[in-house]
Design a protein around this motif. Structure first.
Motif, PDB file in Angstrom:
ATOM      1  N   GLU A  37       0.847  -1.200   0.000  1.00 31.13           N
ATOM      2  CA  GLU A  37       0.000   0.000   0.000  1.00 31.13           C
ATOM      3  C   GLU A  37       0.884   1.253   0.000  1.00 31.13           C
ATOM      4  OE1 GLU A  37      -3.299   0.601  -0.215  1.00 31.13           O
ATOM      5  OE2 GLU A  37      -3.598  -1.544  -0.549  1.00 31.13           O
ATOM      6  N   PRO A  38       0.513   2.275  -0.781  1.00 33.81           N
ATOM      7  CA  PRO A  38       1.307   3.503  -0.811  1.00 33.81           C
ATOM      8  C   PRO A  38       1.547   4.107   0.574  1.00 33.81           C
ATOM      9  CG  PRO A  38      -0.321   3.534  -2.561  1.00 33.81           C
ATOM     10  CD  PRO A  38      -0.601   2.318  -1.733  1.00 33.81           C
ATOM     11  N   HIS A 142       7.043   4.637  -3.186  1.00 29.69           N
ATOM     12  CA  HIS A 142       5.765   5.233  -2.786  1.00 29.69           C
ATOM     13  C   HIS A 142       5.097   5.888  -3.987  1.00 29.69           C
ATOM     14  CE1 HIS A 142       3.507   8.869  -1.359  1.00 29.69           C
ATOM     15  NE2 HIS A 142       2.814   7.886  -0.818  1.00 29.69           N
ATOM     16  N   GLU A 143       5.872   6.658  -4.750  1.00 29.88           N
ATOM     17  CA  GLU A 143       5.324   7.315  -5.939  1.00 29.88           C
ATOM     18  C   GLU A 143       4.833   6.290  -6.951  1.00 29.88           C
ATOM     19  OE1 GLU A 143       7.900  10.283  -7.680  1.00 29.88           O
ATOM     20  OE2 GLU A 143       8.521  10.956  -5.693  1.00 29.88           O
ATOM     21  N   SER A 145       3.951   3.125  -6.428  1.00 31.25           N
ATOM     22  CA  SER A 145       2.799   2.394  -5.906  1.00 31.25           C
ATOM     23  C   SER A 145       1.531   3.253  -5.956  1.00 31.25           C
ATOM     24  CB  SER A 145       3.074   1.935  -4.462  1.00 31.25           C
ATOM     25  OG  SER A 145       2.010   1.181  -3.962  1.00 31.25           O
ATOM     26  N   SER A 146       1.669   4.546  -5.660  1.00 30.47           N
ATOM     27  CA  SER A 146       0.510   5.456  -5.729  1.00 30.47           C
ATOM     28  C   SER A 146      -0.021   5.544  -7.152  1.00 30.47           C
ATOM     29  CB  SER A 146       0.889   6.859  -5.254  1.00 30.47           C
ATOM     30  OG  SER A 146       1.248   6.843  -3.909  1.00 30.47           O
ATOM     31  N   LYS A 149      -1.536   2.245  -8.185  1.00 29.05           N
ATOM     32  CA  LYS A 149      -2.836   1.983  -7.550  1.00 29.05           C
ATOM     33  C   LYS A 149      -3.941   2.768  -8.255  1.00 29.05           C
ATOM     34  CE  LYS A 149      -5.139   1.227  -3.223  1.00 29.05           C
ATOM     35  NZ  LYS A 149      -5.032   1.138  -1.787  1.00 29.05           N
TER      36      LYS A 149
END
Length: 198
Positions: A37-38, A142-143, A145-146, A149
């Protein structure tokens, strides 16, 4: 839209379909987001190994101070008032040392795994730094995965819409083959008669 954004979206589209096909084969209809998850990656990006090591050193120092204080209590207490305090404190200190050592080992193993992961992705530390920080590494993920998603949700929505259309088409075909017909309802009653006169 920039060329880099277009390439990234195309990459995400291809990656999505590869992952989606694999998940559909293995999990069936229950398809879950395959990446961390982000929010979890965002939190991981704020972690610092130095802070954890400093906390563990402080914990070890506090435990040593606790042991010294317990020894002072043993020395000034009479034998009849020593138990169960001494026994409980000794058990507590032994268990605390075991737990503290386990945490140190766990942190060392986690740090080692992190460095191996960073090496696997060929990331190099910034100039003047001895190793890649979790902030640098997990911020990138994070970027990704965001973005992934967001794309995942859009693609799932499109797939769901396609399945709804397919189901509607199947229903239409079955309706066309049905042996009975449904007649539209005609109003009959006072309200219908009044509206017909006007």
């Amino acid at each position: 839209m920039s060329k880099a954004a277009t390439i990234a979206e195309a990459f995400c589209h291809i990656l999505f379909h590869i992952i989606f096909e694999i998940l559909m084969r293995t999990l069936g209809e229950q398809c879950v987001f395959p990446l961390p998850e982000p929010q979890d990656l965002f939190q991981a990006s704020h972690m610092k190994f130095d802070d954890f090591q400093k906390d563990l050193r402080k914990l070890k120092k506090d435990l040593k101070a606790c042991e010294v204080e317990a020894e002072k209590v043993y020395q000034v207490s009479s034998k009849e008032h020593m138990q169960p305090f001494k026994e409980n404190m000794e058990q507590f200190i032994i268990q605390a040392k075991i737990d503290q050592e386990a945490e140190e080992n766990s942190l060392a193993e986690t740090h080692k795994c992190f460095l191996e992961t960073v090496a696997y992705f060929f990331m190099k530390p910034k100039l003047g730094e001895k190793e890649v920080s979790p902030n640098v590494f997990f911020s990138i993920w994070h970027e990704f995965s965001s973005d992934f998603k967001d794309f995942w949700k859009k693609e799932n929505k499109l797939i769901l819409q396609e399945r709804v259309k397919e189901a509607e088409e199947v229903c239409r075909q079955k309706k066309g083959k049905s042996l009975y017909k449904i007649k539209p309802r005609h109003d009959s009653g006072i309200k219908a008669k009044i509206s017909m006169k006007t």
